[in-house]
Design a protein around this motif. Structure first.
Motif, PDB file in Angstrom:
ATOM      1  N   ARG A 164      39.210  37.418  35.116  1.00 37.17           N
ATOM      2  CA  ARG A 164      39.076  36.494  33.999  1.00 37.17           C
ATOM      3  C   ARG A 164      37.702  36.645  33.354  1.00 37.17           C
ATOM      4  O   ARG A 164      36.760  37.142  33.973  1.00 37.17           O
ATOM      5  CB  ARG A 164      39.311  35.051  34.435  1.00 37.17           C
ATOM      6  N   ARG A 165      37.613  36.211  32.094  1.00 39.12           N
ATOM      7  CA  ARG A 165      36.335  36.245  31.390  1.00 39.12           C
ATOM      8  C   ARG A 165      35.366  35.269  32.033  1.00 39.12           C
ATOM      9  O   ARG A 165      35.753  34.186  32.500  1.00 39.12           O
ATOM     10  CB  ARG A 165      36.519  35.858  29.925  1.00 39.12           C
ATOM     11  N   SER A 166      34.093  35.657  32.053  1.00 33.46           N
ATOM     12  CA  SER A 166      33.050  34.781  32.557  1.00 33.46           C
ATOM     13  C   SER A 166      31.757  35.128  31.834  1.00 33.46           C
ATOM     14  O   SER A 166      31.175  36.190  32.072  1.00 33.46           O
ATOM     15  CB  SER A 166      32.881  34.958  34.077  1.00 33.46           C
ATOM     16  N   GLY A 167      31.340  34.272  30.920  1.00 34.92           N
ATOM     17  CA  GLY A 167      30.156  34.547  30.131  1.00 34.92           C
ATOM     18  C   GLY A 167      30.366  35.794  29.295  1.00 34.92           C
ATOM     19  O   GLY A 167      31.353  35.922  28.577  1.00 34.92           O
ATOM     20  N   ASP A 168      29.427  36.748  29.399  1.00 34.84           N
ATOM     21  CA  ASP A 168      29.562  37.978  28.634  1.00 34.84           C
ATOM     22  C   ASP A 168      30.171  39.103  29.478  1.00 34.84           C
ATOM     23  O   ASP A 168      30.086  40.276  29.139  1.00 34.84           O
ATOM     24  CB  ASP A 168      28.209  38.432  28.070  1.00 34.84           C
ATOM     25  N   GLY A 169      30.801  38.718  30.601  1.00 34.53           N
ATOM     26  CA  GLY A 169      31.419  39.706  31.473  1.00 34.53           C
ATOM     27  C   GLY A 169      32.712  39.193  32.072  1.00 34.53           C
ATOM     28  O   GLY A 169      33.481  38.480  31.418  1.00 34.53           O
ATOM     29  N   TYR A 170      32.931  39.521  33.355  1.00 33.80           N
ATOM     30  CA  TYR A 170      34.203  39.186  33.998  1.00 33.80           C
ATOM     31  C   TYR A 170      33.965  38.731  35.436  1.00 33.80           C
ATOM     32  O   TYR A 170      32.979  39.097  36.080  1.00 33.80           O
ATOM     33  CB  TYR A 170      35.136  40.408  34.001  1.00 33.80           C
ATOM     34  N   HIS A 171      34.894  37.907  35.898  1.00 35.07           N
ATOM     35  CA  HIS A 171      34.906  37.447  37.279  1.00 35.07           C
ATOM     36  C   HIS A 171      36.161  38.019  37.931  1.00 35.07           C
ATOM     37  O   HIS A 171      37.280  37.742  37.496  1.00 35.07           O
ATOM     38  CB  HIS A 171      34.921  35.920  37.352  1.00 35.07           C
ATOM     39  N   VAL A 172      35.965  38.834  38.952  1.00 35.47           N
ATOM     40  CA  VAL A 172      37.069  39.491  39.639  1.00 35.47           C
ATOM     41  C   VAL A 172      37.244  38.846  41.012  1.00 35.47           C
ATOM     42  O   VAL A 172      36.306  38.825  41.818  1.00 35.47           O
ATOM     43  CB  VAL A 172      36.807  41.005  39.800  1.00 35.47           C
ATOM     44  N   THR A 173      38.428  38.326  41.257  1.00 30.76           N
ATOM     45  CA  THR A 173      38.741  37.724  42.549  1.00 30.76           C
ATOM     46  C   THR A 173      39.620  38.673  43.339  1.00 30.76           C
ATOM     47  O   THR A 173      40.621  39.185  42.835  1.00 30.76           O
ATOM     48  CB  THR A 173      39.475  36.383  42.375  1.00 30.76           C
ATOM     49  N   THR A 174      39.236  38.929  44.584  1.00 31.63           N
ATOM     50  CA  THR A 174      40.045  39.752  45.471  1.00 31.63           C
ATOM     51  C   THR A 174      40.330  38.966  46.744  1.00 31.63           C
ATOM     52  O   THR A 174      39.768  37.883  46.966  1.00 31.63           O
ATOM     53  CB  THR A 174      39.320  41.065  45.851  1.00 31.63           C
TER      54      THR A 174
END
Length: 413
Positions: free
Chosen positions: A105-115
């Motif tokens: 998912r989007r997070s700020g100016d980047g992404y948050h990856v959940t594994t």
């Protein structure tokens, strides 16, 4: 605790590893996340006799080319797996196997990856999880009588594991014709349901037909040069098979083997499979497109002065139309014990929590630049060139996509 890295690559097949190679060359810190092992789909999702459609000499990845004793042969799944493993070691790819991505998912100016093994914050994501994660099976398959076993190419291994009885193969792309031929050769009655398909000879004028695609530049046609890109990306794979004999496996060859041809499966009604008519038109269109392509090869050979290096011009027998193709089959009659749905595949983006999918579940992207800043894709059909689908097409695609990613990180876009 959230780990931080510049780029997350999802998938450790040849596409994800190529991305890693070019990221490493640019000193961009990254990780490659893989739910199984390196080259997982090659290990787990191919039937026993599967071979690449491309000749071995075309098997090349950045810094690695086939160097074995049979350049004109076709790699088995084991050989492909070993080839990709060699590439992973050569590239020094930072792969984390046995790790499943559950959300991006989007997070700020980047992404948050959940594994399933933790959280990662990153500035960019490269999706290299493949275009063939899930079989595409029509919804009317639910109306098939329970006594008929239904499988996909992911579940098929070899004819001896099928129930006794006839087999109905649905789909006449590379997978469908190969499975129909293999099952028929085992002695079982086989019927093949044929829709739109791409007919090609295995060899043309003494060379592998994919040599012609490579040498003539057809494979290098760019995605932004195509009149109908959407259609090009959804074309079925050509009717080819990789065998030591370099045999052509088209519908005529299947007819000669005793495979029955019927039209496209359109519906199930009252336990009966209903097939569309118009096989003659379907066959004529496929023949016309094949001959047009062969004409393109002939023109290239003349204009490039290569005519003397290859054999004489060839043309092939038109696809033979059955005298009376059945338009319906009673699925409850016991004629068929098994249906093999060789009706294509689709990507699985259920973990992608970013609004970048179209109404059919495909990524919206421009040559691998996804419709979300800092997100990229590799390994999809006709991503940047016609050859993108094949192993030898990933190097140029990955180089250009990672160059765009680097420009994004540097604020040059």
């Amino acid at each position: 605790m959230i780990e931080r890295v510049t780029t997350v690559v999802i998938g450790a097949g040849h596409a994800g590893l190529a991305a890693s190679c070019f990221l490493g060359a640019r000193s961009i810190d990254h990780v490659v996340i893989e739910r199984g092992e390196v080259a997982n789909s090659w290990r787990r999702e191919r039937w026993d006799s599967f071979r690449l459609l491309t000749p071995n000499w075309q098997s090349r990845l950045p810094g690695l080319a086939y160097d074995g004793p049979d350049p004109d042969g076709y790699m088995t799944t084991k050989e492909v797996t070993q080839f990709i493993e060699r590439f992973a070691a050569l590239a020094g790819a930072p792969v984390r196997t046995g790790t499943t991505v559950t959300s991006v998912r989007r997070s700020g100016d980047g992404y948050h990856v959940t594994t399933d093994r933790g959280e990662i914050a990153c500035r960019t994501v490269v999706i290299a999880s493949g275009a063939c994660n899930l079989p595409s099976v029509p919804s009317f398959s639910e109306a098939v009588p329970a006594g008929v076993r239904q499988i996909t190419p992911y579940e098929y291994r070899e004819p001896g594991r099928l129930p006794d009885g006839g087999v109905l193969v649905v789909g006449a792309s590379a997978t469908g014709v190969q499975l129909a031929a293999e099952v028929r050769a085992s002695g079982r009655p086989v019927t093949l349901s044929v829709g739109e398909h791409v007919r090609l000879p295995r060899t043309y004028r003494g060379r592998d037909v994919l040599w012609w695609m490579d040498a003539s530049g057809v494979w290098d046609q760019r995605y932004d040069e195509l009149d109908d890109l959407t259609r090009a990306r959804r074309l079925p794979s050509p009717q080819l098979v990789g065998t030591p004999e370099r045999a052509t496996l088209d519908l005529n060859a299947l007819t000669d083997m005793g495979v029955e041809l019927v039209g496209r499966w359109a519906a199930v009604r009252d336990g009966k499979a209903l097939f569309s008519g118009g096989l003659r038109n379907v066959f004529s269109l496929a023949d016309l497109k094949m001959n047009r392509l062969l004409g393109t090869f002939d023109e290239w050979a003349r204009e490039s002065g290569r005519d003397g290096e290859v054999g004489p011009v060839e043309r092939f027998e038109p696809t033979r139309v059955p005298a009376s193709a059945r338009w319906q089959i009673d699925l409850g009659s016991g004629e068929f014990s098994t249906i093999i749905w060789a009706t294509g595949f689709r990507p699985d983006y259920r973990w992608l929590d970013v609004p970048v999918l179209d109404e059919k579940g495909h990524l919206r992207h421009d040559g691998g630049v996804v419709d979300s800043p800092g997100m990229y894709a590799l390994g999809l059909p006709v991503l940047r060139r016609r050859r993108s689908t094949f192993i030898n097409g990933i190097e140029d695609d990955a180089r250009e996509v990672i160059a765009h990613l680097a420009d994004h990180l540097a604020g040059r876009l």
